[in-house]
Motif scaffolding. Structure first.
Motif, PDB file in Angstrom:
ATOM      1  N   ARG A  62       0.889  -1.193   0.100  1.00 32.72           N
ATOM      2  CA  ARG A  62       0.102   0.061  -0.122  1.00 32.72           C
ATOM      3  C   ARG A  62       0.894   1.229   0.225  1.00 32.72           C
ATOM      4  O   ARG A  62       1.586   1.520   1.076  1.00 32.72           O
ATOM      5  N   PHE A  63       0.627   1.939  -0.972  1.00 33.01           N
ATOM      6  CA  PHE A  63       1.700   3.233  -1.044  1.00 33.01           C
ATOM      7  C   PHE A  63       1.170   4.317  -0.374  1.00 33.01           C
ATOM      8  O   PHE A  63       1.903   5.314  -0.234  1.00 33.01           O
ATOM      9  N   GLU A  64       0.079   4.334   0.362  1.00 38.37           N
ATOM     10  CA  GLU A  64      -0.464   5.292   1.248  1.00 38.37           C
ATOM     11  C   GLU A  64       0.476   5.370   2.391  1.00 38.37           C
ATOM     12  O   GLU A  64       0.522   6.612   3.081  1.00 38.37           O
ATOM     13  N   GLU A  65       1.188   4.257   2.739  1.00 38.68           N
ATOM     14  CA  GLU A  65       2.053   4.615   3.783  1.00 38.68           C
ATOM     15  C   GLU A  65       3.505   5.349   3.626  1.00 38.68           C
ATOM     16  O   GLU A  65       4.230   5.705   4.446  1.00 38.68           O
ATOM     17  N   LEU A  66       3.587   5.597   2.190  1.00 41.40           N
ATOM     18  CA  LEU A  66       4.765   6.346   1.804  1.00 41.40           C
ATOM     19  C   LEU A  66       4.667   7.608   1.626  1.00 41.40           C
ATOM     20  O   LEU A  66       3.511   8.355   1.345  1.00 41.40           O
ATOM     21  N   PRO A  67       5.736   8.547   1.752  1.00 38.40           N
ATOM     22  CA  PRO A  67       5.643  10.017   1.496  1.00 38.40           C
ATOM     23  C   PRO A  67       5.668  10.223  -0.040  1.00 38.40           C
ATOM     24  O   PRO A  67       5.722   9.280  -0.783  1.00 38.40           O
ATOM     25  N   LEU A  68       5.659  11.637  -0.493  1.00 36.31           N
ATOM     26  CA  LEU A  68       5.551  12.011  -1.891  1.00 36.31           C
ATOM     27  C   LEU A  68       4.720  11.326  -2.587  1.00 36.31           C
ATOM     28  O   LEU A  68       5.140  10.705  -3.482  1.00 36.31           O
ATOM     29  N   PRO A  69       3.714  11.713  -2.424  1.00 37.16           N
ATOM     30  CA  PRO A  69       2.512  10.901  -3.182  1.00 37.16           C
ATOM     31  C   PRO A  69       2.486  11.725  -4.568  1.00 37.16           C
ATOM     32  O   PRO A  69       1.864  10.420  -5.668  1.00 37.16           O
ATOM     33  N   GLY A  70       3.253  12.334  -5.209  1.00 35.99           N
ATOM     34  CA  GLY A  70       3.473  12.678  -6.615  1.00 35.99           C
ATOM     35  C   GLY A  70       3.943  11.427  -7.318  1.00 35.99           C
ATOM     36  O   GLY A  70       4.063  11.531  -8.620  1.00 35.99           O
ATOM     37  N   MET A  71       4.739  10.603  -6.748  1.00 35.14           N
ATOM     38  CA  MET A  71       5.632   9.670  -7.256  1.00 35.14           C
ATOM     39  C   MET A  71       4.941   8.311  -7.145  1.00 35.14           C
ATOM     40  O   MET A  71       5.290   7.400  -7.811  1.00 35.14           O
ATOM     41  N   HIS A  72       3.785   8.343  -6.408  1.00 34.83           N
ATOM     42  CA  HIS A  72       3.264   6.975  -5.866  1.00 34.83           C
ATOM     43  C   HIS A  72       2.623   6.246  -7.303  1.00 34.83           C
ATOM     44  O   HIS A  72       3.277   4.985  -7.486  1.00 34.83           O
ATOM     45  N   LEU A  73       2.136   6.672  -7.982  1.00 33.39           N
ATOM     46  CA  LEU A  73       1.695   5.936  -9.257  1.00 33.39           C
ATOM     47  C   LEU A  73       2.652   5.678 -10.111  1.00 33.39           C
ATOM     48  O   LEU A  73       2.547   4.457 -10.762  1.00 33.39           O
ATOM     49  N   ASP A  74       3.704   6.411 -10.399  1.00 33.21           N
ATOM     50  CA  ASP A  74       4.882   5.850 -11.290  1.00 33.21           C
ATOM     51  C   ASP A  74       5.580   4.823 -10.694  1.00 33.21           C
ATOM     52  O   ASP A  74       5.931   3.786 -11.617  1.00 33.21           O
ATOM     53  N   PHE A  75       5.875   4.674  -9.520  1.00 39.73           N
ATOM     54  CA  PHE A  75       6.510   3.765  -8.618  1.00 39.73           C
ATOM     55  C   PHE A  75       5.516   2.576  -8.561  1.00 39.73           C
ATOM     56  O   PHE A  75       6.352   1.354  -8.427  1.00 39.73           O
ATOM     57  N   ALA A  76       4.500   2.952  -8.405  1.00 37.61           N
ATOM     58  CA  ALA A  76       3.570   1.462  -8.317  1.00 37.61           C
ATOM     59  C   ALA A  76       3.361   0.690  -9.618  1.00 37.61           C
ATOM     60  O   ALA A  76       3.240  -0.264  -9.562  1.00 37.61           O
ATOM     61  N   HIS A  77       3.645   1.447 -10.801  1.00 35.50           N
ATOM     62  CA  HIS A  77       3.441   0.678 -12.156  1.00 35.50           C
ATOM     63  C   HIS A  77       4.669   0.219 -12.349  1.00 35.50           C
ATOM     64  O   HIS A  77       4.773  -1.118 -12.793  1.00 35.50           O
ATOM     65  N   ALA A  78       5.925   0.647 -11.695  1.00 36.23           N
ATOM     66  CA  ALA A  78       7.277  -0.034 -12.187  1.00 36.23           C
ATOM     67  C   ALA A  78       7.380  -1.155 -11.159  1.00 36.23           C
ATOM     68  O   ALA A  78       7.942  -2.137 -11.600  1.00 36.23           O
ATOM     69  N   LEU A  79       6.602  -1.198  -9.846  1.00 37.80           N
ATOM     70  CA  LEU A  79       6.790  -2.243  -8.934  1.00 37.80           C
ATOM     71  C   LEU A  79       5.874  -3.411  -9.635  1.00 37.80           C
ATOM     72  O   LEU A  79       6.029  -4.485  -9.463  1.00 37.80           O
TER      73      LEU A  79
END
Length: 605
Positions: free
Chosen positions: A51-68
């Motif tokens: 869950r990316f909601e645990e991490l800071p910098l929400p502007g990068m969440h979607l890109d890093f989620a797709h890479a993951l």
């Protein structure tokens, strides 16, 4: 899926779902615009939700989620939960690091090479260089999988694409244990395993006596047996809490559970001993199945899982020998012992693994409430904390350097690989246990200092032995057997007591033709009493020179008639037996032989 579809096999197409099949997405993005969620299901059936909601910098969440999602999806390189968790930890550490910067980047377009370099420096502060580079390598895989690579800054993209950031597979690795260390570890593990076996056997014996002849028990034994019977029937630990403080409850639970069930602290010695017997990787041992086939009470067949080989080659059936009289002697007997010791717990945990323990104290009680506190310890994840260092300290294990021994199951596997290689004389095709000969050498043997020392000792011994045999030339002439020379005669020959012209005479008083020897010295080369040693080589070379010089003064036919046989024996049967180095050393001390010695004995005037 069609029920009429034939079973898949060689030459037959595999069954496929009917209609359009859409696999569930790896990455889910909430419709309300919240942080994305990545779901992973490994080949081993273990699942994990990130869950990316645990991490800071929400502007990068979607890109890093797709890479993951690319890395942990069906086409990615992560096949197990542990590998997927490692990729998640790389993202988590990187974003937390960026968030602590005075001016953190808010989008992937703001990433620079210096951010990646800072990540490497931060990892070096908390772990070794090898671990830091491995973590950087994991992060760079994620960066290279970010969508829209053209959006990345050129310095960041170039840095991520450069070679040399990762770990060199041939660099120094942790070696296995020395023979002394390995024997100490195995002795400590064996003592613990025997204690666990005897403890459970005592509990089972008390329970059996209660069920068969309760009147033969003392009141204290009967009271304890009642609790054991309830535990065996329900799987729940029965404890008499009377007189105990609340803080003593967990210890009382474990004390009661350990009489019928394997508990968490037992896992360390059991796993260490299994690694020492089998030479298998820890992850393979942790996934040992309960299903097996017993072959005529002499061997057990078990299907092992080794996921490093890829999905197509991840399973293999091994056959371990069984010693019915000694549970701890062979891996087959030990596997059957594990199966018996954890059978009661496995009936409640319903795990397919041979490993099953009672872990119903504390948070484990709530987590495993449906199974009365029983669980497969490695079912949820393989990375269970076994507290190996505490186990080694408890047994007082120390390394060859006198420091506390670093206890790792992977080092046990390396040690077994090295010991097996030494047992077969370094012949890797015969030594390999679970890998190819190339993998065994590159990853287990090449950088192991104990193998290097052993190989050096073997080479030194071989060279010394070859030199000894080369210098210990002993030639019997006349077709006699050199091994038949008595040691006393050989000792006299070595000190020169039996010397003739260029050999030793073992029995001058008894010529093969009868009587005392009165023949020419040159006839020694066809006599069975003659013995040639290395100390005779200077004289032999001088004799060869004398024969050559005599050839210059005689007719060839005359010389051949007189010395041809001697020359053939000397140059064909004797001199080639010595090495060039021996020839060179002997040439420095050649005696001067007069030509008249070639004419044989003469009567005095």
């Amino acid at each position: 899926m069609s029920q009429d579809s034939p079973r898949a096999g060689r030459g037959r197409a595999a069954a496929v779902p009917e209609g359009l099949y859409q696999p569930p997405p790896v990455v889910e993005v909430p419709k309300d615009g919240g942080s994305p969620v990545a779901r992973f299901t490994g080949e081993d059936g273990r699942e994990r939700v990130f869950r990316f909601e645990e991490l800071p910098l929400p502007g990068m969440h979607l890109d890093f989620a797709h890479a993951l999602g690319v890395r942990i999806g069906p086409g990615g390189g992560c096949r197990t939960q542990r590998a997927a968790s490692g990729q998640w930890q790389s993202i988590k550490r990187f974003l937390l690091l960026l968030d602590r910067l005075p001016v953190p980047p808010q989008r992937v377009e703001d990433l620079r090479a210096r951010h990646l370099e800072r990540y490497l420096m931060a990892r070096r502060e908390t772990c070794s260089e090898k671990s830091a580079r491995r973590d950087l390598q994991g992060l760079l895989r994620i960066v290279r999988a970010l969508p829209g690579q053209d959006r990345l800054d050129r310095t960041a993209a170039d840095y991520a694409g450069q070679r040399g950031h990762g770990v060199d597979a041939q660099q120094e690795m942790r070696p296995g244990y020395s023979d002394r260390e390995f024997q100490a570890v195995m002795a400590a593990a064996r003592s613990d395993v025997a204690a666990i076996r005897d403890r459970l056997a005592a509990g089972e014996s008390l329970l059996r006596r209660f069920l068969e002849a309760p009147d033969s028990l003392t009141p204290a034994e009967r009271e304890q047996s009642v609790r054991l019977e309830a535990m065996a029937r329900t799987g729940r630990v029965q404890v008499d809490y009377r007189g105990l403080s609340a803080g003593a409850y967990p210890a009382a639970c474990y004390a009661q559970a350990r009489q019928l069930f394997v508990i968490d602290p037992d896992l360390a010695p059991l796993l260490i001993y299994a690694a020492g017997l089998s030479g298998r990787n820890p992850e393979t041992l942790k996934e040992l199945p309960a299903e097996h086939r017993l072959l005529e009470e002499r061997a057990v067949a078990v299907t092992l899982t080794k996921r490093r080989r890829g999905k197509a080659n991840s399973r293999a059936t091994v056959h371990w020998s069984v010693d019915p009289d000694r549970d701890l002697r062979t891996m087959g007997s030990f596997y059957l012992l594990l199966h018996r010791m954890m059978a009661r717990s496995r009936a409640y945990s319903h795990t397919a693994s041979v490993w099953s323990i009672w872990a119903g104290s504390g948070r484990g009680g709530a987590r495993h409430a449906a199974t009365a506190g029983h669980c497969g310890p490695f079912d949820a994840e393989l990375a269970r904390k076994l507290k190996l260092r505490a186990w080694a300290d408890r047994h007082g294990l120390v390394g060859d350097d006198g420091a506390p021994l670093e206890m790792l199951v992977t080092r046990m596997k390396k040690t077994v690989e090295a010991r097996t290689a030494k047992q077969v004389g370094g012949h890797l095709p015969s030594a390999r246990l679970t890998n190819t000969a190339q993998s065994s050498f590159a990853h287990y043997l090449r950088a192991d200092p104990f193998i290097s020392q052993w190989a050096a000792d073997v080479l030194t011994e071989a060279i010394t032995d070859a030199e000894h045999h080369a210098r210990n030339v002993m030639i019997r002439l006349g077709g006699a057997d050199p091994n038949a020379v008595p040691q006393t005669a050989r000792n006299k020959a070595e000190v020169g007591e039996l010397d003739t012209l260029a050999a030793s005479c073992l029995d001058m008083e008894h010529h093969p033709a009868g009587g005392r020897c009165r023949s020419s010295f040159l006839s020694c080369f066809s006599c069975s009493n003659a013995l040639v040693l290395e100390r005779h080589l200077p004289a032999l070379l001088a004799l060869a020179d004398a024969l050559r010089e005599d050839l210059q003064q005689r007719d060839a036919e005359q010389w051949t008639a007189r010395h041809g046989t001697t020359w053939q024996i000397l140059t064909r049967d004797i001199l080639p037996r010595f090495s060039p180095a021996q020839h060179a050393a002997a040439a420095q001390g050649k005696p001067l032989l007069p030509l008249d010695v070639l004419d044989g004995p003469k009567e005095a005037p």
